[in-house]
Structures are given as C-alpha cells and as structure tokens.
Motif scaffolding. Structure first.
Motif, PDB file in Angstrom:
ATOM      1  N   MET A   1      57.278  50.935 -45.804  1.00 10.78           N
ATOM      2  CA  MET A   1      57.847  51.286 -44.495  1.00 10.78           C
ATOM      3  C   MET A   1      57.899  52.806 -44.325  1.00 10.78           C
ATOM      4  SD  MET A   1      58.650  48.558 -42.661  1.00 10.78           S
ATOM      5  CE  MET A   1      59.884  49.163 -41.508  1.00 10.78           C
ATOM      6  N   ASN A   2      58.313  53.504 -45.369  1.00 14.37           N
ATOM      7  CA  ASN A   2      58.392  54.971 -45.300  1.00 14.37           C
ATOM      8  C   ASN A   2      57.015  55.598 -45.101  1.00 14.37           C
ATOM      9  OD1 ASN A   2      61.123  54.706 -45.733  1.00 14.37           O
ATOM     10  ND2 ASN A   2      61.062  55.337 -47.874  1.00 14.37           N
ATOM     11  N   GLU A   3      56.009  55.027 -45.763  1.00 15.99           N
ATOM     12  CA  GLU A   3      54.641  55.527 -45.616  1.00 15.99           C
ATOM     13  C   GLU A   3      54.166  55.370 -44.163  1.00 15.99           C
ATOM     14  OE1 GLU A   3      52.144  56.747 -47.686  1.00 15.99           O
ATOM     15  OE2 GLU A   3      53.551  57.046 -49.343  1.00 15.99           O
ATOM     16  N   CYS A   4      54.521  54.249 -43.556  1.00 17.64           N
ATOM     17  CA  CYS A   4      54.124  54.016 -42.165  1.00 17.64           C
ATOM     18  C   CYS A   4      54.811  55.001 -41.225  1.00 17.64           C
ATOM     19  CB  CYS A   4      54.463  52.585 -41.755  1.00 17.64           C
ATOM     20  SG  CYS A   4      53.545  51.333 -42.668  1.00 17.64           S
ATOM     21  N   ALA A   5      56.090  55.240 -41.460  1.00 12.07           N
ATOM     22  CA  ALA A   5      56.827  56.193 -40.630  1.00 12.07           C
ATOM     23  C   ALA A   5      56.258  57.596 -40.792  1.00 12.07           C
ATOM     24  CB  ALA A   5      58.303  56.172 -40.999  1.00 12.07           C
ATOM     25  N   ASN A   6      55.928  57.941 -42.021  1.00  9.11           N
ATOM     26  CA  ASN A   6      55.313  59.243 -42.302  1.00  9.11           C
ATOM     27  C   ASN A   6      54.012  59.400 -41.520  1.00  9.11           C
ATOM     28  OD1 ASN A   6      53.766  61.326 -43.780  1.00  9.11           O
ATOM     29  ND2 ASN A   6      55.469  61.234 -45.221  1.00  9.11           N
ATOM     30  N   ALA A   7      53.205  58.343 -41.500  1.00 11.00           N
ATOM     31  CA  ALA A   7      51.921  58.375 -40.785  1.00 11.00           C
ATOM     32  C   ALA A   7      52.124  58.541 -39.287  1.00 11.00           C
ATOM     33  CB  ALA A   7      51.133  57.093 -41.074  1.00 11.00           C
ATOM     34  N   VAL A   8      53.171  57.900 -38.737  1.00 15.39           N
ATOM     35  CA  VAL A   8      53.452  58.021 -37.306  1.00 15.39           C
ATOM     36  C   VAL A   8      53.766  59.463 -36.944  1.00 15.39           C
ATOM     37  CG1 VAL A   8      55.100  57.412 -35.486  1.00 15.39           C
ATOM     38  CG2 VAL A   8      54.172  55.627 -36.969  1.00 15.39           C
ATOM     39  N   LEU A   9      54.585  60.123 -37.760  1.00  8.60           N
ATOM     40  CA  LEU A   9      54.936  61.520 -37.469  1.00  8.60           C
ATOM     41  C   LEU A   9      53.714  62.431 -37.541  1.00  8.60           C
ATOM     42  CD1 LEU A   9      57.923  60.485 -37.862  1.00  8.60           C
ATOM     43  CD2 LEU A   9      58.422  62.813 -38.610  1.00  8.60           C
ATOM     44  N   LYS A  10      52.799  62.130 -38.442  1.00  7.27           N
ATOM     45  CA  LYS A  10      51.582  62.939 -38.549  1.00  7.27           C
ATOM     46  C   LYS A  10      50.635  62.683 -37.376  1.00  7.27           C
ATOM     47  CE  LYS A  10      51.496  63.353 -43.613  1.00  7.27           C
ATOM     48  NZ  LYS A  10      50.776  62.949 -44.861  1.00  7.27           N
ATOM     49  N   GLN A  11      50.602  61.448 -36.906  1.00 11.98           N
ATOM     50  CA  GLN A  11      49.666  61.072 -35.843  1.00 11.98           C
ATOM     51  C   GLN A  11      50.119  61.557 -34.470  1.00 11.98           C
ATOM     52  OE1 GLN A  11      46.735  59.667 -36.190  1.00 11.98           O
ATOM     53  NE2 GLN A  11      46.256  59.257 -34.045  1.00 11.98           N
ATOM     54  N   PHE A  12      51.428  61.532 -34.224  1.00 15.39           N
ATOM     55  CA  PHE A  12      51.960  61.845 -32.891  1.00 15.39           C
ATOM     56  C   PHE A  12      52.817  63.108 -32.945  1.00 15.39           C
ATOM     57  CE2 PHE A  12      51.360  57.236 -33.139  1.00 15.39           C
ATOM     58  CZ  PHE A  12      50.540  57.013 -32.031  1.00 15.39           C
ATOM     59  N   PRO A  13      52.277  64.231 -32.497  1.00 13.95           N
ATOM     60  CA  PRO A  13      53.023  65.505 -32.549  1.00 13.95           C
ATOM     61  C   PRO A  13      54.340  65.475 -31.785  1.00 13.95           C
ATOM     62  CG  PRO A  13      50.700  65.887 -32.059  1.00 13.95           C
ATOM     63  CD  PRO A  13      50.926  64.419 -31.959  1.00 13.95           C
ATOM     64  N   GLU A  14      54.448  64.617 -30.771  1.00 14.48           N
ATOM     65  CA  GLU A  14      55.666  64.572 -29.965  1.00 14.48           C
ATOM     66  C   GLU A  14      56.829  63.887 -30.680  1.00 14.48           C
ATOM     67  OE1 GLU A  14      55.943  65.911 -26.570  1.00 14.48           O
ATOM     68  OE2 GLU A  14      54.288  66.925 -27.566  1.00 14.48           O
ATOM     69  N   VAL A  15      56.533  63.147 -31.757  1.00 13.59           N
ATOM     70  CA  VAL A  15      57.598  62.535 -32.559  1.00 13.59           C
ATOM     71  C   VAL A  15      58.033  63.564 -33.597  1.00 13.59           C
ATOM     72  CG1 VAL A  15      58.240  60.643 -34.096  1.00 13.59           C
ATOM     73  CG2 VAL A  15      56.615  60.238 -32.244  1.00 13.59           C
ATOM     74  N   VAL A  16      59.306  63.966 -33.548  1.00 10.32           N
ATOM     75  CA  VAL A  16      59.754  65.053 -34.415  1.00 10.32           C
ATOM     76  C   VAL A  16      60.705  64.605 -35.516  1.00 10.32           C
ATOM     77  CG1 VAL A  16      59.410  66.836 -32.688  1.00 10.32           C
ATOM     78  CG2 VAL A  16      61.596  65.632 -32.764  1.00 10.32           C
ATOM     79  N   PHE A  17      61.187  63.367 -35.429  1.00 11.22           N
ATOM     80  CA  PHE A  17      62.201  62.939 -36.397  1.00 11.22           C
ATOM     81  C   PHE A  17      62.234  61.417 -36.416  1.00 11.22           C
ATOM     82  CE2 PHE A  17      66.890  62.074 -37.131  1.00 11.22           C
ATOM     83  CZ  PHE A  17      66.880  62.394 -38.482  1.00 11.22           C
TER      84      PHE A  17
END
Length: 517
Positions: A54-70
């Motif tokens: 789950m953490n790996e997926c969340a990490n990937a989301v933050l890398k993929q979408f610059p507008e997600v900051v936290f």
C-alpha cells in the motif's frame, strides 16, 4: 468527438467542479478487503508486506501526480491531499478521483509480485474512492489518525480504559506503521543533474518523496518539523485543534458526495489516459490493433461479471460505456463509489490480462483510466449508445484514411490537410483509390467499424461480445431483456402478501362493524 443528431445526449452531463475554497482529498479504500486478505493468507491482525505494498502505491501516486503533495494511510486505505489552489483537471471531482484510483490500482497489481513472490494474485483487486473537501485539513487528518488507532484494538472497554490500553505495552508492541499510520510527502532537494565541460556540476532542485511517522499528524509540531508542508499549499493551520471534540471531527461534513437520480439509467464511461502515447510506445497497430481492442473487451466482460447491476457495455478504441440498470441501488447510487469501483476493477483486469493478449510485449509503464457517471431517462439511453457508435464510425473511417495516406508516403500534416472537410463518400473514394479494393471500408472487421457490445446472453446465461448495429431498432427488438425493467420477484411477493394482509384486515373490520351494529 463526432457530430451527429444524437450528440444532444451530452447535455445530460453535469459539472462536478469543487470550489476553490476547499482542499481536495481523494480517499482510496480497498473493496471487500476482508475476503481478499483471507484468500491471499495475509497475516492477522496486520500483514507488514501488505502494508508495504500500500505504501509503495501511495509513493507512486505522489511521484506521478505533481499536484498531490501529501498522503496519509493505514490498513487498506490512503488519503491523497492536493495543493489547496490546484486546478488539476479544472477541479472536476469524478475526473480527479478516477485517475488517482486507477493509477493506484494499476500500481498495486504491478508491484504485487515483488512483495509477494510466492503468492499468486488470485483475482483482480480493486478499490473504491471518495472525494472529500475541507477548509481545515488538520481536522480531516485528526479524524483519520484517530480511526487508525481504534482499528487496532476493538474491545468492550470504556473509552478511558481503551485509551490507557493504547498507551500501554500492547499498543507499543505494534509496528509503528500500524500504530500511527504512514505519511508520505514531498520535499525539495538539490541534485547534480550533469557536469559542464569544465567538470563543474549543474545542480537543480528536484522533488523527493519521503515516508515519515508521527503520533499526531494534525499537531502544529508535526507541520513545523516538516517545513515542506507549507500553508501556501495546504491552507491555514490551527494551534487549538486539540480542543475540538473528537465526536465533532468524526462527523464533520467532509464528503463531497453526489447521489445519482433514481429511476434513471446510469452510464459509467471510462477513457484511457494518454492512450495515444501509450499505444505508440507499445507499438499498437494503426489505425486499429485487434489485440488491444480484445483486451479492452475482456476487461468489459469481467466488469459485467463482477457488477451484476451492469446490464450492457459498449466499447471502441480506449473507451467503454457501462450501463447500470435503472433500478440499481449499487453503493446507494453514490456517483464517486460507483465510478471509482468500475474504473479500478477495469484497470486491475487490464494489467492482469495484458500478457494474454501481448505475450511478447513487456508493459513499459502503467496505463490508467478516468471515468464519469451520467444519468439518462428511459428513451435517451438508446440515443446515448447510438451517439457512441456513430462516433466510432466517423473516427474509425477518418483514422483508416489517415494512416493509409501516411503509409503511402505522405507526412502526417499532408494527410490531415487532404482529409480536411471531407465527408463519408469522399473518404470512401480515397480508401478505394489507395487500396484498389472496391468498397474497401466495408471489408474491415466489424469490431473496427461498429465497436463492441457486451451483455448477458439470455440463452447461455454467459456474458458475450458482439459487433453489431445498435443504432437501429433490430438489435434491441432481438434482445429486449437488456433494457427491460427487471422485476424483483421477492419484493413483488412481499407486496402481494402486504396487499392481501391489508385487504383481510379491512374485511375483518367491516364484518366486525356489521355485527356490532
């Protein structure tokens, strides 16, 4: 999109833009995770590898979408927080929600093997998501972290005793990820990107994703320790947040929820994100790749088998429309949960079945999809599907001409110029001239020309894929069961019994009155 007399149905789409004053949060949660964890033998009460995935997926989301900051997550859920002033996809809730949940799901399936090398993924995992919006982000985070704590120990103790237990040895024995949840955030670091001819380094700021933990992510101290979380991006902070009653926070009206109209057909339409680039990078055949289309069809079949309220689907290219029966109560007709669940399951299936259709092609990067839900009254649902099929024909004829012109030696610009303002007869002339085959367009596979229709076959009781004309009435006359109103026999029996009971009571009352007089 193509122009046709059916295009009026587009007016049924509604705007779901989120107001600028609110911070946008996308809450992603696993669907039926108890069953999923049981079938895959996750350790109880917490599985560290599952949490790491789950953490790996969340990490990937933050890398993929610059507008997600936290982001903050625990167990089988994660919340993704956007910059307060974001204009990502014009702040359209369904678009944002579906992109996040689709990419998260695709990542989950892709990274499964690395974290569970000895476990086969037995079926397509999926997630549902909701849009939350708030003025004070800390309140939302305090609510979610409190939920994280109470998920650990569920007993019949009083609140005071439970809190004492949480502070005790049992609470401390839990892995820190289980006790506090996981925060993933971005920070700026300076990195050497290259060296000049004289050997001096060229240093530029880069975004780096960090994983941190805190007993209270809503506290001022946490925000002070993580300077990258600025008020400019996430909104104002409140020093007195701890004085807010937990009951008030728990039931704070965070959720941005849209309930779809009753007694209307719900259409969930999904589209591939950046699929022009995806098809180029994976060398799909132009203008149509039968393998890619059949993969989309296989995913659509899986959706009908998973969601029994979906009675029909129509697909072409990288899009699919799923029609839910007009009396559906799926997720209480909550738009965000319906859209996210369908998009997530479709994405998961697409990744899992890729090798069946492209056994010699490695997937270079993750595909993902966006989606929306639109309601249509009884008569308009057929016009909506006709609109999509007309669009299929016009676009496919254009693309067939375009790529034949390119293959004949013209540049893409020259091909576009030649096709500009041409109508169907002129395009057919071009196709016949380039191929030397009379009525060439009619010789193309029906799947390319009319798209794919997916539905339950009344004879075999199986989901079938057909390439047929759904604009004319013939198809619907041959398959009336698809859009006919489904009768709930149990409810009908209940109503009959109720009517009989009322009639009997009235008759008994009448007889009593007669004898009493």
């Amino acid at each position: 999109m193509a122009n046709s007399k059916y295009k009026y149905v587009k007016s049924f789409e509604v705007d779901d833009m989120i107001m600028q004053r609110y911070t946008i949060i996308i809450h992603v949660d696993a669907r039926d995770f108890c069953r999923f964890s049981q079938l895959h033998n996750f350790e109880k009460p917490n599985d560290e590898k599952a949490l790491e995935l789950m953490n790996e997926c969340a990490n990937a989301v933050l890398k993929q979408f610059p507008e997600v900051v936290f982001s903050y997550g625990y167990g089988a859920e994660f919340s993704f927080i956007f910059k307060k002033e974001t204009d990502f996809y014009k702040r359209r809730g369904s678009k944002i929600l579906s992109l996040i949940v689709s990419f998260f799901t695709s990542t989950y399936v892709t990274k499964w093997r690395a974290l569970f090398p000895q476990k086969e993924l037995k079926y397509a995992p999926s997630f549902r998501a909701r849009v939350f919006c708030c003025e004070l982000l800390q309140a939302y985070l305090l609510w979610r972290q409190e939920e994280c704590l109470w998920q650990l120990i569920k007993s019949g103790k009083s609140k005071k005793k439970a809190q004492a237990t949480l502070r005790g040895s049992l609470y401390q024995s839990f892995n820190i990820d289980f006790r506090q949840g996981t925060c993933i955030l971005k920070t700026k670091v300076e990195e050497i990107v290259k060296h000049k001819a004289d050997g001096s380094p060229v240093i530029r700021p880069r975004s780096k994703v960090l994983t941190v933990h805190s007993e209270n992510i809503a506290s001022k101290r946490f925000w002070n320790e993580n300077k990258c979380l600025s008020e400019e991006e996430l909104g104002q902070f409140c020093n007195a947040l701890k004085k807010t009653r937990p009951e008030y926070i728990k039931y704070w009206n965070f959720q941005y929820e849209s309930r779809l109209k009753l007694s209307t057909w719900i259409v969930v339409r999904i589209d591939g994100r950046h699929f022009h680039s995806f098809s180029d990078d994976h060398e799909f055949e132009k203008p149509n790749d039968a393998r890619a289309l059949n993969l989309m069809n296989a995913c659509a079949v899986a959706v009908l088998e998973e969601f029994r309220d979906v009675v029909f689907a129509y697909g072409v290219s990288d899009e699919y429309s799923f029609v839910l029966n007009k009396d559906s109560r799926l997720y209480q007709r909550c738009a965000s949960e319906i859209v996210s669940s369908v998009v997530s399951f479709f994405s998961s299936t697409y990744i899992m079945r890729w090798n069946e259709f492209f056994p010699e092609k490695e997937m270079k990067y993750l595909p993902y999809f966006d989606g929306r839900a639109v309601c249509y009254p009884s008569s308009e649902i057929k016009d909506y599907l006709a609109w999509r099929q007309v669009d299929c024909h016009i676009n496919n004829q254009y693309n067939t001409c375009f790529w034949l012109l390119v293959k004949s030696g013209k540049s893409k610009g020259e091909a576009q110029n030649e096709l500009q303002k041409t109508q169907t007869p002129e395009k057919n002339e071009i196709l016949d001239r380039l191929t030397g085959v009379p009525n060439y367009y009619d010789t193309l596979p029906p799947m390319f020309r009319v798209g794919s229709s997916v539905f339950w076959d009344k004879e075999t009781k199986l989901v079938v894929v057909e390439n047929c004309n759904i604009i004319e009435t013939g198809f619907w006359e041959a398959h009336p069961q698809i859009l006919e109103k489904k009768v709930d026999r149990f409810k009908a029996l209940q109503n009959i019994v109720l009517i009989f009971f009322i009639a009997s009571s009235m008759l008994a009352l009448l007889v009593t009155n007669l004898f009493s007089n």
